[in-house]
Design an enzyme around this catalytic site. Structure first.
Site, PDB file in Angstrom:
ATOM      1  N   LYS A  69      88.758  46.861  54.884  1.00 33.09           N
ATOM      2  CA  LYS A  69      89.536  47.380  56.016  1.00 33.09           C
ATOM      3  C   LYS A  69      88.960  48.679  56.567  1.00 33.09           C
ATOM      4  O   LYS A  69      89.031  48.927  57.769  1.00 33.09           O
ATOM      5  CB  LYS A  69      90.998  47.595  55.610  1.00 33.09           C
ATOM      6  CG  LYS A  69      91.729  46.288  55.409  1.00 33.09           C
ATOM      7  CD  LYS A  69      93.200  46.417  55.608  1.00 33.09           C
ATOM      8  CE  LYS A  69      93.814  45.037  55.674  1.00 33.09           C
ATOM      9  NZ  LYS A  69      95.264  45.067  55.792  1.00 33.09           N
ATOM     10  N   LYS A  86      89.307  34.416  55.281  1.00 30.90           N
ATOM     11  CA  LYS A  86      90.725  34.100  55.078  1.00 30.90           C
ATOM     12  C   LYS A  86      91.472  34.125  56.409  1.00 30.90           C
ATOM     13  O   LYS A  86      91.097  34.880  57.321  1.00 30.90           O
ATOM     14  CB  LYS A  86      91.345  35.030  54.023  1.00 30.90           C
ATOM     15  CG  LYS A  86      92.024  36.255  54.545  1.00 30.90           C
ATOM     16  CD  LYS A  86      92.850  36.990  53.492  1.00 30.90           C
ATOM     17  CE  LYS A  86      93.376  38.266  54.124  1.00 30.90           C
ATOM     18  NZ  LYS A  86      94.744  38.587  53.972  1.00 30.90           N
ATOM     19  N   LYS A 117      95.991  38.108  60.022  1.00 29.63           N
ATOM     20  CA  LYS A 117      96.776  38.560  61.175  1.00 29.63           C
ATOM     21  C   LYS A 117      95.901  39.250  62.212  1.00 29.63           C
ATOM     22  O   LYS A 117      96.187  39.225  63.400  1.00 29.63           O
ATOM     23  CB  LYS A 117      97.825  39.573  60.713  1.00 29.63           C
ATOM     24  CG  LYS A 117      98.897  39.010  59.809  1.00 29.63           C
ATOM     25  CD  LYS A 117      99.674  40.182  59.208  1.00 29.63           C
ATOM     26  CE  LYS A 117     100.779  39.729  58.299  1.00 29.63           C
ATOM     27  NZ  LYS A 117     101.279  40.817  57.459  1.00 29.63           N
TER      28      LYS A 117
HETATM   29  N1  AQP Z   1      95.181  33.649  54.162  1.00 30.66           N
HETATM   30  C1  AQP Z   1      96.110  33.780  53.204  1.00 30.66           C
HETATM   31  N2  AQP Z   1      96.310  32.797  52.314  1.00 30.66           N
HETATM   32  C2  AQP Z   1      97.258  32.909  51.328  1.00 30.66           C
HETATM   33  N3  AQP Z   1      98.053  33.997  51.211  1.00 30.66           N
HETATM   34  C3  AQP Z   1      97.889  34.992  52.098  1.00 30.66           C
HETATM   35  N4  AQP Z   1      98.501  36.181  52.258  1.00 30.66           N
HETATM   36  C4  AQP Z   1      97.966  36.834  53.299  1.00 30.66           C
HETATM   37  N5  AQP Z   1      96.994  36.105  53.854  1.00 30.66           N
HETATM   38  C5  AQP Z   1      96.918  34.951  53.125  1.00 30.66           C
HETATM   39  C6  AQP Z   1      99.606  36.653  51.408  1.00 30.66           C
HETATM   40  O1  AQP Z   1     100.713  36.955  52.244  1.00 30.66           O
HETATM   41  C7  AQP Z   1     101.442  38.033  51.655  1.00 30.66           C
HETATM   42  C8  AQP Z   1     101.720  39.088  52.682  1.00 30.66           C
HETATM   43  O2  AQP Z   1     100.499  39.588  53.178  1.00 30.66           O
HETATM   44  P1  AQP Z   1     100.458  41.022  53.843  1.00 30.66           P
HETATM   45  O3  AQP Z   1     101.398  41.079  54.949  1.00 30.66           O
HETATM   46  O4  AQP Z   1     100.625  42.064  52.823  1.00 30.66           O
HETATM   47  O5  AQP Z   1      98.980  41.142  54.291  1.00 30.66           O
HETATM   48  P2  AQP Z   1      98.014  40.237  55.168  1.00 30.66           P
HETATM   49  O6  AQP Z   1      98.578  38.997  55.723  1.00 30.66           O
HETATM   50  O7  AQP Z   1      96.814  40.123  54.323  1.00 30.66           O
HETATM   51  O8  AQP Z   1      97.880  41.045  56.476  1.00 30.66           O
HETATM   52  P3  AQP Z   1      97.194  42.316  56.970  1.00 30.66           P
HETATM   53  O9  AQP Z   1      96.537  43.051  55.858  1.00 30.66           O
HETATM   54  O10 AQP Z   1      98.179  43.003  57.825  1.00 30.66           O
HETATM   55  O11 AQP Z   1      96.198  41.737  57.954  1.00 30.66           O
HETATM   56  P4  AQP Z   1      94.805  41.085  57.787  1.00 30.66           P
HETATM   57  O12 AQP Z   1      94.909  39.888  56.876  1.00 30.66           O
HETATM   58  O13 AQP Z   1      94.518  40.682  59.160  1.00 30.66           O
HETATM   59  O14 AQP Z   1      93.916  42.165  57.276  1.00 30.66           O
HETATM   60  C9  AQP Z   1     100.598  38.550  50.485  1.00 30.66           C
HETATM   61  O15 AQP Z   1     101.150  38.031  49.271  1.00 30.66           O
HETATM   62  C10 AQP Z   1      99.256  37.966  50.735  1.00 30.66           C
HETATM   63  O16 AQP Z   1      98.533  37.740  49.536  1.00 30.66           O
END
Ligand code: AQP
Length: 345
Positions: A114, A206, A209
């Site tokens: 990140k 993965k 969001k």
């Molecule tokens: N791709 C995924 N597959 C399975 N589980 C997932 N989780 C997130 N992405 C996947 C699980 O969802 C829960 C909540 O996640 P979060 O809101 O803490 O974080 P996030 O979705 O990873 O979102 P970010 O960090 O806001 O954004 P990005 O992904 O864009 O960096 C967790 O239990 C997570 O494991």
């Protein structure tokens, strides 16, 4: 020492709640309600480790709450609240910042991903994110944490922090009558065919969001047409589906779609391949569209309805926060006594 089994987990209100969040986390939250006491948190303090527009943060907090309820979490039998309403999270995170070692945090791959190349410009909050996550869980002395595969490393760090606190303050813990350990070592629950749902555009990334292409993910608020379009456009390879799991190994996009099908249909990937082995992707994708629309459509519709009702959502969060604080505050007072802080009695 044995601890009462208690489930805790959280989701960040950072927008674009997607199928990965649903299959990796929220469906597990729903299932665990049958067997455990559960605390589910909208982790707004984690969200601000990267910039959030304030009005969007409020909207997204209500949307995650609506998603929990629409997916089947019962906020009366269990606890649903947003993190910033319970001060113990921030208080315990500070103590844990003083227990965790810089070397431990330096190993965290999520921070590296990140923060990217411009590390100097990342927030301090993003760096100490895992201390706050340990505090979220351990403020309740929770024993089980359902999460997606990507959170495994943070969970291991939570266990290390709990273990070091128990060791460093062992004498005080015993002196205050808590036996040999004040904190349990929380166990991750990472199970099933969709613990890491991948992008629909690239089987090596993965589902996320923050990915700019909306075609990479299925959002929980997508309508039937959007779900169908995204699945039909999902990247695949030219071969028909294999008949066994070994055949999926070198084919990440096929593996991902089969995993999604299996998780939505409560089956194993082997079951899905038994039904679709040898089929072309066009036929398999049509069946997946029907299944995804049937499972996700009603949740999305209910979410959209609930999220309009601010008074109801805010009352769920306030009630949950009050019940969460009633568990966390005595634990925090005990931590203060163990550490040696003089406190108002
Ligand atoms: N791709 C995924 N597959 C399975 N589980 C997932 N989780 C997130 N992405 C996947 C699980 O969802 C829960 C909540 O996640 P979060 O809101 O803490 O974080 P996030 O979705 O990873 O979102 P970010 O960090 O806001 O954004 P990005 O992904 O864009 O960096 C967790 O239990 C997570 O494991």
């Amino acid at each position: 020492m044995s601890f009462k089994q208690l489930v805790f987990s959280g989701v960040q209100p950072t927008g674009n709640l997607h199928l990965g969040n649903y299959l990796g986390a929220i469906t597990k939250f729903v299932a665990l309600q049958e067997t455990h006491d559960c605390i589910y948190c909208v982790v707004d303090m984690h969200a601000i480790t990267v910039w959030q527009d304030p009005a969007e943060l409020t909207r997204n907090t209500r949307e995650v709450t609506a998603a929990f309820i629409a997916a089947g979490i019962d906020p009366k039998k269990h606890i649903v609240f947003n993190q910033s309403q319970v001060t113990a999270h921030a208080e315990l995170a500070w103590v844990f910042n003083c227990v965790a070692r810089i070397g431990w945090l330096n190993r965290m791959t999520q921070f590296k991903e990140k923060a990217g190349k411009d590390r100097e410009n990342a927030s301090v909050g993003l760096y100490v994110y895992p201390s706050l996550m340990a505090a979220d869980i351990l403020a309740y002395r929770a024993t089980h944490v359902p999460v997606g595969e990507d959170q495994k490393q943070h969970l291991e760090l939570s266990r290390d922090i709990a273990q070091k606190f128990n060791n460093d303050f062992g004498d005080a813990i015993r002196a205050h009558g808590f036996g040999d350990a004040f904190f349990p070592l929380p166990e991750p629950i990472i199970q099933g065919p969709a613990t890491r749902v991948m992008s629909l555009r690239d089987g090596s990334k993965k589902m996320s969001k923050s990915e700019p292409s909306d075609y990479s993910r299925i959002n929980l608020t997508d309508d039937a047409d959007a779900i169908a379009q995204k699945i039909r456009k999902a990247k695949t390879d030219p071969e028909p589906l294999p008949s066994d799991l070994k055949g999926l190994e070198p084919r990440p996009e096929a593996d991902n779609l089969v995993g999604i099908f299996a998780a939505l249909d409560n089956k194993t990937k082997a079951d899905v391949l038994r039904d679709f082995g040898g089929a072309q992707f066009s036929g398999f994708k049509s069946a997946l569209v029907d299944l995804a629309v049937a499972k996700l459509g009603p949740i999305g519709a209910e979410m959209k309805k609930l999220v309009q009702d601010h008074a109801y959502i805010d009352s769920v969060l306030a009630d949950g926060a009050q019940r969460a604080a009633a568990i966390a505050e005595p634990n925090m007072n005990a931590v203060k006594d163990i550490v040696g802080f003089v406190r108002r009695k």
